[in-house]
Design an enzyme around this catalytic site. Structure first.
Site, PDB file in Angstrom:
ATOM      1  N   HIS A 271     -26.792  18.321  95.692  1.00 58.94           N
ATOM      2  CA  HIS A 271     -27.184  18.053  97.241  1.00 58.94           C
ATOM      3  C   HIS A 271     -28.639  17.691  97.093  1.00 58.94           C
ATOM      4  CE1 HIS A 271     -27.272  18.235 101.705  1.00 58.94           C
ATOM      5  NE2 HIS A 271     -26.163  17.729 101.626  1.00 58.94           N
ATOM      6  N   ASP A 328     -18.313  18.677 100.059  1.00 57.38           N
ATOM      7  CA  ASP A 328     -17.186  17.799  99.655  1.00 57.38           C
ATOM      8  C   ASP A 328     -16.197  18.408  98.350  1.00 57.38           C
ATOM      9  OD1 ASP A 328     -19.459  15.399 100.209  1.00 57.38           O
ATOM     10  OD2 ASP A 328     -17.706  15.883 101.614  1.00 57.38           O
TER      11      ASP A 328
END
Ligand code: SDX
Length: 393
Positions: A271, A328
């Protein structure tokens, strides 16, 4: 003399604006919407309540929430002419393409309120988007399986109505499983906003030219579709399936992900901001475990995901780069348990993110310092050169 321009590829360290909406601490793995911890909101609120918080800035009182819910219910149906757009799509059209196109088409029905000079016009469009996106999304699914579109039912809650439109068929009664509705509610809440991510920045970019809300949201849907962004949930489940079909050899894929030239990444991992465990991944993983247990579902890809996480989190390559599971990584396992087809996963991400996009668009439009977004560049092309006539080229 204009100031020298510095390039920050991907805006790794460039702030585009100030905002009161969402706070992230990437080092500590903290996420708050309007000051409320994501863990509290996910555990105690419902998605419509959180959407109200993001858009209007405060948690609603009971009467405000009831009137917000009532307004949403009045706008869940699509104009019958809008449903004709679906006839033009191929049966296997990706539902993100359908969602973006039909949201854009909505603007042709509300052009009397696209100027947004009057706050009540903004509310009209907020209601219609929040109310109609689940209908648009479920119709895309029905189109893909050749089933009739199912009208919304105003007696149902936001998540229950979506499940009804997704899975009901005229031929028989559909029993909504409250456990499924609760899992969907949690997923929509944890996806609802995330400060200046790629798709939210897109919504603000498009809106900064005074383009209308539908056009800005349609652009945000397109940005979310990319596998590096919201599309990662679909790509992650495909990756887990690939590992399962390859005998569940997790170590092989972790090794592959470490080789730049392999072109293979662990989807759902890493991320830009979180250099710690994504707090949403923690919430989703726990919800996933609860759902699979309560429904007695044995989904092999959940075990592969857990093993993949274990192997990666003890591997120096991932530790050095502070790569952890993100929002996700586990969400697709829950979507599968709810019977949502994989091509609809990113559409559900968009349904969750919609109130965040709307909140940012309104914040940007109301900000006193608002200016059209127009970044500069450092030119690296050829210096001035004479034109060669075509006969001599
Ligand atoms: C979302 O911004 C948001 O907030 C987004 C989001 C939201 O709520 O809106 O949180 C939702 O989009 C989550 C991210 C979903 N995407 C994926 O899961 C795709 C896989 N992840 C990566 O592509 C990547 O981690 C990103 C896109 C998420 C972040 O990209 P960055 O910040 O540009 O990081 P990078 O690509 O420069 O990676 C840094 C290093 C590189 O290695 P080196 O060049 O330093 O040697 O880490 C490596 C990368 O190769 N790396 C990975 C990896 N992610 C980064 N290596 C293997 N597998 C991965 N998943």
């Amino acid at each position: 003399q204009t100031k020298a321009v510095t390039v920050d590829e991907g805006f790794v360290n460039t702030g585009s604006t100030t905002s009161d909406i969402t706070f992230l601490d990437g080092e500590k793995g903290v996420l708050r919407y309007r000051g409320y911890a994501i863990e509290d909101l996910a555990a105690h609120c419902d998605f419509v309540e959180v959407a109200y918080l993001l858009i209007y800035g405060e948690l609603p009182k009971l009467e405000d929430l009831e009137s917000f819910r009532h307004n949403l219910r009045q706008h869940t149906m699509l104009h019958e002419d809008i449903t004709k757009f679906y006839d033009g799509f191929q049966h296997d059209a990706h539902p993100m393409a359908i969602l973006s196109s039909v949201v854009m088409a909505l603007s042709t029905f509300y052009n009397d309120s696209l100027g947004f000079d009057d706050p009540k016009d903004i509310d009209r469009c907020v209601m219609r988007l929040m109310a109609k996106v689940p209908t648009i999304a479920s119709y895309a699914h029905k189109k893909s399986i050749g089933q009739p579109m199912v009208y919304p039912k105003n007696s149902l809650g936001y998540c229950e109505n979506f499940l009804h439109m997704m899975f009901s068929v005229p031929a028989e009664e559909y029993e909504i499983d409250p456990v499924h509705a609760e899992a969907l509610n949690l997923l929509l809440i944890v996806h609802a906003d995330h400060e200046q991510n790629c798709s939210t920045s897109t919504v603000r970019m498009v809106g900064s030219s005074d383009a209308n809300l539908f056009a800005s949201i349609s652009a945000g849907i397109c940005a979310l579709w990319g596998p590096l962004h919201g599309g990662a949930n679909e790509a992650c489940v495909s990756m887990l399936e690939r590992i399962r079909e390859d005998g569940g050899n997790v170590a092989k894929y972790v090794e592959m992900a470490k080789k730049k030239d392999s072109g293979f990444r662990l989807m759902g991992f890493g991320h830009r901001v979180y250099k710690n465990y994504d707090p949403r991944a923690k919430i989703i993983k726990a919800a996933c475990d609860r759902l699979l247990q309560s429904q007695q579902i044995h989904d092999p890809i959940f075990h592969i995901a857990q093993e993949l996480e274990q192997v990666a989190l003890t591997d120096d390559y991932f530790i050095e780069r502070k790569l952890y599971p993100n929002v996700d990584f586990y969400s697709g396992v829950i979507y599968r348990a709810l019977g949502i087809p994989v091509e609809m996963f990113t559409v559900l991400f968009a349904m969750g993110r919609l109130p965040g996009w709307i909140a940012h668009w309104i914040e940007m439009r109301n900000s006193p310092g608002k200016r059209i977004n127009r970044p500069r560049q450092v030119y690296t092309g050829p210096t001035k050169r004479p034109l060669t006539p075509i006969e001599q080229r």
